[in-house]
Write a protein that holds these residues in place. Structure first.
Motif, PDB file in Angstrom:
ATOM      1  N   ASN A  40       0.808  -1.213   0.000  1.00 18.45           N
ATOM      2  CA  ASN A  40       0.000   0.000   0.000  1.00 18.45           C
ATOM      3  C   ASN A  40       0.845   1.269   0.000  1.00 18.45           C
ATOM      4  O   ASN A  40       0.316   2.377   0.044  1.00 18.45           O
ATOM      5  CB  ASN A  40      -0.935   0.018   1.216  1.00 18.45           C
ATOM      6  N   GLY A  41       2.174   1.076  -0.017  1.00 16.85           N
ATOM      7  CA  GLY A  41       3.073   2.220  -0.050  1.00 16.85           C
ATOM      8  C   GLY A  41       3.403   2.796   1.310  1.00 16.85           C
ATOM      9  O   GLY A  41       4.022   3.870   1.395  1.00 16.85           O
ATOM     10  N   ASN A  42       3.027   2.104   2.381  1.00 16.70           N
ATOM     11  CA  ASN A  42       3.346   2.575   3.729  1.00 16.70           C
ATOM     12  C   ASN A  42       4.808   2.313   4.050  1.00 16.70           C
ATOM     13  O   ASN A  42       5.339   1.243   3.755  1.00 16.70           O
ATOM     14  CB  ASN A  42       2.460   1.877   4.762  1.00 16.70           C
ATOM     15  N   ILE A  43       5.445   3.287   4.674  1.00 14.40           N
ATOM     16  CA  ILE A  43       6.853   3.193   5.075  1.00 14.40           C
ATOM     17  C   ILE A  43       6.910   3.123   6.592  1.00 14.40           C
ATOM     18  O   ILE A  43       6.310   3.935   7.287  1.00 14.40           O
ATOM     19  CB  ILE A  43       7.657   4.416   4.603  1.00 14.40           C
ATOM     20  N   LYS A  44       7.645   2.132   7.119  1.00 11.05           N
ATOM     21  CA  LYS A  44       7.735   1.980   8.571  1.00 11.05           C
ATOM     22  C   LYS A  44       9.158   1.591   8.991  1.00 11.05           C
ATOM     23  O   LYS A  44       9.867   0.891   8.275  1.00 11.05           O
ATOM     24  CB  LYS A  44       6.739   0.937   9.076  1.00 11.05           C
ATOM     25  N   LEU A  45       9.508   2.016  10.180  1.00 10.69           N
ATOM     26  CA  LEU A  45      10.816   1.743  10.764  1.00 10.69           C
ATOM     27  C   LEU A  45      10.743   0.461  11.587  1.00 10.69           C
ATOM     28  O   LEU A  45       9.725   0.183  12.233  1.00 10.69           O
ATOM     29  CB  LEU A  45      11.217   2.916  11.650  1.00 10.69           C
ATOM     30  N   CYS A  46      11.810  -0.322  11.557  1.00 14.49           N
ATOM     31  CA  CYS A  46      11.817  -1.570  12.334  1.00 14.49           C
ATOM     32  C   CYS A  46      13.176  -1.769  12.981  1.00 14.49           C
ATOM     33  O   CYS A  46      14.109  -0.987  12.804  1.00 14.49           O
ATOM     34  CB  CYS A  46      11.488  -2.762  11.443  1.00 14.49           C
ATOM     35  N   ASP A  47      13.264  -2.854  13.735  1.00 11.71           N
ATOM     36  CA  ASP A  47      14.503  -3.375  14.325  1.00 11.71           C
ATOM     37  C   ASP A  47      15.127  -2.429  15.342  1.00 11.71           C
ATOM     38  O   ASP A  47      16.002  -1.621  15.044  1.00 11.71           O
ATOM     39  CB  ASP A  47      15.536  -3.718  13.259  1.00 11.71           C
ATOM     40  N   CYS A  57       1.866  12.201  -3.451  1.00  9.35           N
ATOM     41  CA  CYS A  57       2.722  11.301  -4.231  1.00  9.35           C
ATOM     42  C   CYS A  57       2.249   9.874  -3.982  1.00  9.35           C
ATOM     43  O   CYS A  57       2.218   9.418  -2.834  1.00  9.35           O
ATOM     44  CB  CYS A  57       4.180  11.479  -3.826  1.00  9.35           C
ATOM     45  N   ASP A  58       1.866   9.170  -5.030  1.00 10.95           N
ATOM     46  CA  ASP A  58       1.269   7.840  -4.903  1.00 10.95           C
ATOM     47  C   ASP A  58       2.366   6.774  -4.834  1.00 10.95           C
ATOM     48  O   ASP A  58       2.791   6.233  -5.861  1.00 10.95           O
ATOM     49  CB  ASP A  58       0.339   7.574  -6.082  1.00 10.95           C
ATOM     50  N   VAL A  59       2.833   6.491  -3.621  1.00 10.32           N
ATOM     51  CA  VAL A  59       3.897   5.499  -3.434  1.00 10.32           C
ATOM     52  C   VAL A  59       3.415   4.104  -3.828  1.00 10.32           C
ATOM     53  O   VAL A  59       4.157   3.321  -4.419  1.00 10.32           O
ATOM     54  CB  VAL A  59       4.383   5.508  -1.972  1.00 10.32           C
ATOM     55  N   GLU A  60       2.159   3.804  -3.524  1.00 14.57           N
ATOM     56  CA  GLU A  60       1.595   2.493  -3.863  1.00 14.57           C
ATOM     57  C   GLU A  60       1.656   2.240  -5.368  1.00 14.57           C
ATOM     58  O   GLU A  60       2.087   1.171  -5.816  1.00 14.57           O
ATOM     59  CB  GLU A  60       0.151   2.411  -3.370  1.00 14.57           C
ATOM     60  N   LYS A  61       1.229   3.211  -6.163  1.00 12.44           N
ATOM     61  CA  LYS A  61       1.230   3.068  -7.617  1.00 12.44           C
ATOM     62  C   LYS A  61       2.649   2.964  -8.146  1.00 12.44           C
ATOM     63  O   LYS A  61       2.945   2.142  -9.023  1.00 12.44           O
ATOM     64  CB  LYS A  61       0.508   4.248  -8.257  1.00 12.44           C
ATOM     65  N   TRP A  62       3.554   3.783  -7.616  1.00 14.63           N
ATOM     66  CA  TRP A  62       4.953   3.728  -8.047  1.00 14.63           C
ATOM     67  C   TRP A  62       5.548   2.357  -7.769  1.00 14.63           C
ATOM     68  O   TRP A  62       6.201   1.762  -8.632  1.00 14.63           O
ATOM     69  CB  TRP A  62       5.760   4.814  -7.333  1.00 14.63           C
ATOM     70  N   LEU A  63       5.326   1.812  -6.562  1.00 21.19           N
ATOM     71  CA  LEU A  63       5.873   0.509  -6.198  1.00 21.19           C
ATOM     72  C   LEU A  63       5.319  -0.583  -7.101  1.00 21.19           C
ATOM     73  O   LEU A  63       6.063  -1.465  -7.550  1.00 21.19           O
ATOM     74  CB  LEU A  63       5.554   0.198  -4.730  1.00 21.19           C
TER      75      LEU A  63
END
Length: 316
Positions: free
Chosen positions: A172-179, A295-301
């Motif tokens: 869905n274009g969501n960006i998340k931090l982990c670890d 900016c449509d990150v989902e579509k770009w991905l």
């Protein structure tokens, strides 16, 4: 010392008592054993554990497995993961459903993201000789800065291992931090740990550092994502050490905007006292533009992934 130790013991008891409780949406699962989570396949591994995709009652989870040891420092890293990931309400940090503690392992159950940015770069961007557009880099930057600022403001914690493999994206274009396995209290921050290639000059020199070390790591990460190559050429740790501590900070190519150049220059200021903090980054023109930009990150991905599949290079 005794008061501190007692508090740590109470904290650990609270952690153990919540083992096996998984909250997935509205559904609470209790007394879940690791054998109840059917393994589908491996998702990746790192210095402090591996991640597998598992299923619980038709619900897909990402499960991080970390082995407990007799090493106190390694166990601290495991408990830091538990403390941060189960006590956050930031939408830009990977969501935890709970955890399972066994005699020799800790399993953290998390939402499944599609891939890390390292994989996106290596598997999709570089093979197609593509570049990540500046607007997409902006939509990566805003969530990461927001998550790091949240950790600082709410938990007095800095991440200390910012790099492309610890930034995740979903379909869905969501960006998340982990670890957060090497995260630490800001007041206890003179260790030099984390992936060395992304360490700030002050960390390389094993000097005292603060949250601005994470900002340097973010700057290196953004240049790597923008150019599809690591900004420092090196073949040994000594060459890397010299490059980071003695050479000029890396710069973006000229084809990016002046505002983006200015933003990264503030991230990659070698003099830590002149380097921007989170509030200063958020006030910069480029950040504010990217935060407001549609900016449509989902579509770009989807376009990036579909292009590779059409070329017959899918790994499936």
């Amino acid at each position: 010392m005794n008061h501190y130790q007692n508090e740590e013991d109470r904290k650990y008891e609270r952690i153990k008592n919540n083992s096996g409780k998984l909250q997935i949406g509205p559904q609470l699962y209790e007394n879940v054993k690791i054998d109840n989570l059917r393994v589908m396949f491996d998702l990746g591994s790192g210095a402090f554990g591996k991640v597998t995709q598992r299923v619980l009652n038709n619900r897909i989870l990402a499960v991080k497995e970390m082995q407990k040891t007799d090493n106190e420092e390694e166990n601290k890293r495991i408990y830091m993961d538990l403390q941060v990931i189960t006590c956050n309400d930031c939408s830009f940090i990977v969501k935890s459903y709970g955890y399972i503690i066994t005699f020799d392992h800790v399993y953290i159950c998390m939402e499944k993201m599609e891939m890390c940015l390292e994989k996106l770069n290596k598997k999709y961007i570089k093979p197609q000789e593509m570049n990540i557009p500046e607007c997409i880099l902006g939509k990566i930057t805003v969530p990461v800065v927001t998550a790091l600022k949240y950790l600082n403001d709410e938990h007095e914690i800095m991440h200390r291992d910012i790099k492309p493999s610890n930034i995740l994206i979903d379909l869905n274009g969501n960006i998340k931090l982990c670890d957060f396995g090497i995260a630490g209290k800001i007041i206890d921050s003179d260790e030099s740990i984390g992936c060395r290639a992304y360490l700030s000059p002050e960390r390389m020199k094993r000097s005292k550092y603060d949250i601005r070390a994470d900002i340097w790591s973010l700057g290196i990460t953004l240049i790597e994502l923008a150019t599809s190559k690591f900004p420092y050429p090196f073949e040994s740790y000594f060459e890397l050490f010299y490059a980071v501590t003695e050479m000029s900070a890396p710069k973006l190519p000229k084809n990016f905007s002046h505002d983006f150049h200015e933003f990264l220059d503030k991230c990659l200021e070698k003099d830590v006292e002149k380097r921007a903090n989170y509030n200063e980054l958020e006030s910069m023109k480029w950040y504010q533009i990217q935060n407001a930009l549609k900016c449509d990150v989902e579509k770009w991905l989807a376009n990036v992934c579909d292009a590779l599949i059409e070329d017959g290079d899918s790994e499936n």
